[in-house]
Design an enzyme around this catalytic site. Sequence first.
Site, PDB file in Angstrom:
ATOM      1  N   HIS A 204     -10.560   2.110 -34.817  1.00 16.30           N
ATOM      2  CA  HIS A 204      -9.828   3.326 -34.440  1.00 16.30           C
ATOM      3  C   HIS A 204      -8.445   3.462 -35.053  1.00 16.30           C
ATOM      4  CE1 HIS A 204      -7.594   0.736 -31.652  1.00 16.30           C
ATOM      5  NE2 HIS A 204      -6.702   1.697 -31.587  1.00 16.30           N
TER       6      HIS A 204
HETATM    7  C1  UD1 Z   1      -3.482   5.810 -29.697  1.00 11.67           C
HETATM    8  C2  UD1 Z   1      -2.255   4.968 -30.064  1.00 11.67           C
HETATM    9  C3  UD1 Z   1      -2.710   3.628 -30.616  1.00 11.67           C
HETATM   10  C4  UD1 Z   1      -3.658   2.929 -29.634  1.00 11.67           C
HETATM   11  C5  UD1 Z   1      -4.811   3.864 -29.280  1.00 11.67           C
HETATM   12  C6  UD1 Z   1      -5.660   3.220 -28.207  1.00 11.67           C
HETATM   13  C7  UD1 Z   1      -0.260   6.210 -30.867  1.00 11.67           C
HETATM   14  C8  UD1 Z   1       0.514   6.616 -32.045  1.00 11.67           C
HETATM   15  N1  UD1 Z   1      -1.446   5.625 -31.099  1.00 11.67           N
HETATM   16  O1  UD1 Z   1      -4.197   6.043 -30.885  1.00 11.67           O
HETATM   17  O2  UD1 Z   1      -1.581   2.783 -30.807  1.00 11.67           O
HETATM   18  O3  UD1 Z   1      -4.158   1.771 -30.250  1.00 11.67           O
HETATM   19  O4  UD1 Z   1      -4.286   5.095 -28.763  1.00 11.67           O
HETATM   20  O5  UD1 Z   1      -6.944   3.752 -28.172  1.00 11.67           O
HETATM   21  O6  UD1 Z   1       0.178   6.398 -29.758  1.00 11.67           O
HETATM   22  N2  UD1 Z   1      -8.892  12.207 -29.013  1.00 11.67           N
HETATM   23  C9  UD1 Z   1      -9.911  12.792 -28.293  1.00 11.67           C
HETATM   24  N3  UD1 Z   1      -9.971  12.532 -26.950  1.00 11.67           N
HETATM   25  C10 UD1 Z   1      -9.073  11.716 -26.311  1.00 11.67           C
HETATM   26  C11 UD1 Z   1      -8.045  11.143 -27.055  1.00 11.67           C
HETATM   27  C12 UD1 Z   1      -7.968  11.398 -28.401  1.00 11.67           C
HETATM   28  O7  UD1 Z   1     -10.733  13.525 -28.830  1.00 11.67           O
HETATM   29  O8  UD1 Z   1      -9.208  11.524 -25.084  1.00 11.67           O
HETATM   30  C13 UD1 Z   1      -8.840  12.460 -30.473  1.00 11.67           C
HETATM   31  C14 UD1 Z   1      -7.954  13.629 -30.845  1.00 11.67           C
HETATM   32  O9  UD1 Z   1      -8.539  14.312 -31.896  1.00 11.67           O
HETATM   33  C15 UD1 Z   1      -6.696  12.972 -31.346  1.00 11.67           C
HETATM   34  C16 UD1 Z   1      -7.213  11.653 -31.909  1.00 11.67           C
HETATM   35  O10 UD1 Z   1      -8.320  11.309 -31.103  1.00 11.67           O
HETATM   36  O11 UD1 Z   1      -6.019  13.730 -32.301  1.00 11.67           O
HETATM   37  C17 UD1 Z   1      -6.189  10.544 -31.875  1.00 11.67           C
HETATM   38  O12 UD1 Z   1      -5.642  10.387 -30.561  1.00 11.67           O
HETATM   39  P1  UD1 Z   1      -4.138   9.842 -30.358  1.00 11.67           P
HETATM   40  O13 UD1 Z   1      -3.879   9.632 -28.928  1.00 11.67           O
HETATM   41  O14 UD1 Z   1      -3.179  10.689 -31.128  1.00 11.67           O
HETATM   42  O15 UD1 Z   1      -4.157   8.466 -31.106  1.00 11.67           O
HETATM   43  P2  UD1 Z   1      -5.182   7.268 -31.006  1.00 11.67           P
HETATM   44  O16 UD1 Z   1      -5.828   7.127 -32.338  1.00 11.67           O
HETATM   45  O17 UD1 Z   1      -6.035   7.405 -29.818  1.00 11.67           O
HETATM   46  N1  UDP Z   2     -12.173  -0.898 -24.498  1.00  7.70           N
HETATM   47  C1  UDP Z   2     -12.994  -0.310 -23.528  1.00  7.70           C
HETATM   48  N2  UDP Z   2     -14.039   0.455 -23.947  1.00  7.70           N
HETATM   49  C2  UDP Z   2     -14.331   0.661 -25.259  1.00  7.70           C
HETATM   50  C3  UDP Z   2     -13.489   0.065 -26.239  1.00  7.70           C
HETATM   51  C4  UDP Z   2     -12.413  -0.700 -25.814  1.00  7.70           C
HETATM   52  O1  UDP Z   2     -12.766  -0.482 -22.331  1.00  7.70           O
HETATM   53  O2  UDP Z   2     -15.301   1.371 -25.558  1.00  7.70           O
HETATM   54  C5  UDP Z   2     -11.026  -1.715 -24.050  1.00  7.70           C
HETATM   55  C6  UDP Z   2     -10.991  -3.100 -24.639  1.00  7.70           C
HETATM   56  O3  UDP Z   2     -11.792  -3.994 -23.881  1.00  7.70           O
HETATM   57  C7  UDP Z   2      -9.504  -3.420 -24.580  1.00  7.70           C
HETATM   58  C8  UDP Z   2      -8.848  -2.074 -24.787  1.00  7.70           C
HETATM   59  O4  UDP Z   2      -9.851  -1.093 -24.507  1.00  7.70           O
HETATM   60  O5  UDP Z   2      -9.151  -3.914 -23.288  1.00  7.70           O
HETATM   61  C9  UDP Z   2      -8.376  -1.921 -26.211  1.00  7.70           C
HETATM   62  O6  UDP Z   2      -7.995  -0.607 -26.437  1.00  7.70           O
HETATM   63  P1  UDP Z   2      -7.970   0.055 -27.881  1.00  7.70           P
HETATM   64  O7  UDP Z   2      -8.826  -0.714 -28.800  1.00  7.70           O
HETATM   65  O8  UDP Z   2      -8.268   1.506 -27.700  1.00  7.70           O
HETATM   66  O9  UDP Z   2      -6.437  -0.020 -28.295  1.00  7.70           O
HETATM   67  P2  UDP Z   2      -5.467  -1.172 -28.863  1.00  7.70           P
HETATM   68  O10 UDP Z   2      -5.650  -2.399 -28.040  1.00  7.70           O
HETATM   69  O11 UDP Z   2      -5.802  -1.384 -30.301  1.00  7.70           O
HETATM   70  O12 UDP Z   2      -4.118  -0.573 -28.731  1.00  7.70           O
END
Ligand code: UD1
Ligand code: UDP
Length: 357
Positions: A204
């Site tokens: 991601h």
């Molecule tokens: C965010 C965090 C990242 C973290 C990740 C955990 C920032 C800059 N990034 O990244 O550090 O590791 O969360 O998962 O804060 N979207 C949906 N539904 C949702 C959420 C997001 O469709 O519920 C889609 C949207 O198109 C959005 C994209 O995912 O633009 C990215 O979401 P965003 O929250 O901006 O960043 P993440 O990649 O989720």
């Molecule tokens: N996780 C979850 N369901 C999923 C994928 C990840 O519950 O389908 C949990 C995972 O076990 C971990 C956390 O989400 O505890 C990690 O989040 P993510 O990878 O979104 O973000 P990051 O840790 O890189 O910020």
Amino acid sequence: MRIVTIVGTRPQFIKATALSKALRKAGHCEFLIHTGQHYDFEMSRIFFDELDIPEPAVNLEVGSGPHGWQTGQMLIKTEEVLMDQRPDFVLVYGDTNSTLAGALAACKMRIPLAHVEAGLRSYNPEMAEEHNRVVTDRVADLLLCPTRSAVANLEREGVTRGVHLVGDVMFDSVLHNLNLADARLRILKTLDLIGRPYALATVHRAENTDSPVKLRGIFRALEMIAENELPVVLPLHPRTRQKLESTHIVLKRVQLIAPVSYLDMLTLERHAQVILTDSGGVQKEAYWSKVPCVTLRYETEWVETVQSGWNVLVGTDSERIVRAVKDVRPGSEIQDAYGDGRAAEKIVHLMEKGDDV
Ligand code: UD1
Ligand code: UDP
């Protein structure tokens, strides 16, 4: 004490579990702000339904958007809530835009700020998270470090005041939930994985998903592994789902599933033969589950997982990823790398003492 906690993304809901419980146990009053950064059922609600986290007192419903807009909206709306609440402490987790917005709002209102996961660094300026962490650490009053290396990173930056080594709240959470996860094999039954070796993958990170070359490299490797080595199961983050569609990457072998609940994820991790990921949290959960991890990045904040031999950093080149999966072997354990499972209690104690603030 009155504490306002700010969360907004999947890993933050999970990180909040252990500390919310410890705050309640110590008789403190926690007011939870959900920024709305994550909002899909599988990215948000599912964690509140499954885990012992308080219901958000308010959801700012900011949603997705460019970094400046998203952070700005969160800052404006968080400030309004803080003006009303006037807590003794604001608590933020990690390095997301929700973290930065909460930190800035608290700092401008001169409300003491506690940063959980302080001191982590990738030293990769291409990551939005790296800037979020550095700025949050600069304005935090309590810097709650999960690892010795995080304390050392801050020391190198000349930051020592308010710095405490407490351990990792995600480790607390894993210890609390292991038995529950082990008792439920539902997800393995659903995916027909009982007794079958498989690889678990998650992808991601913006650096990987926003680059068509890197995204293709990773998914080409996953397809090759699924075809020649072992089945690959991948709970798909919504960001990656959209990028796969817009770059027209078609997958024939990898089993894509919707994001799963935390307990289902722990189950999938613990039974996997190997984990491939660019997630921070998943690298550590692989280490705690004693499952070899192949990290689809060139650096990590969680250096202990690599030093222990359980994790290898391979980046996004297909051939390298496939070779790494063939070469995986068990590592060893580093004593107390992530604390003793009582990070949450230590954090509550430090907030109560407040002598560095
Ligand atoms: C965010 C965090 C990242 C973290 C990740 C955990 C920032 C800059 N990034 O990244 O550090 O590791 O969360 O998962 O804060 N979207 C949906 N539904 C949702 C959420 C997001 O469709 O519920 C889609 C949207 O198109 C959005 C994209 O995912 O633009 C990215 O979401 P965003 O929250 O901006 O960043 P993440 O990649 O989720
Ligand atoms: N996780 C979850 N369901 C999923 C994928 C990840 O519950 O389908 C949990 C995972 O076990 C971990 C956390 O989400 O505890 C990690 O989040 P993510 O990878 O979104 O973000 P990051 O840790 O890189 O910020």
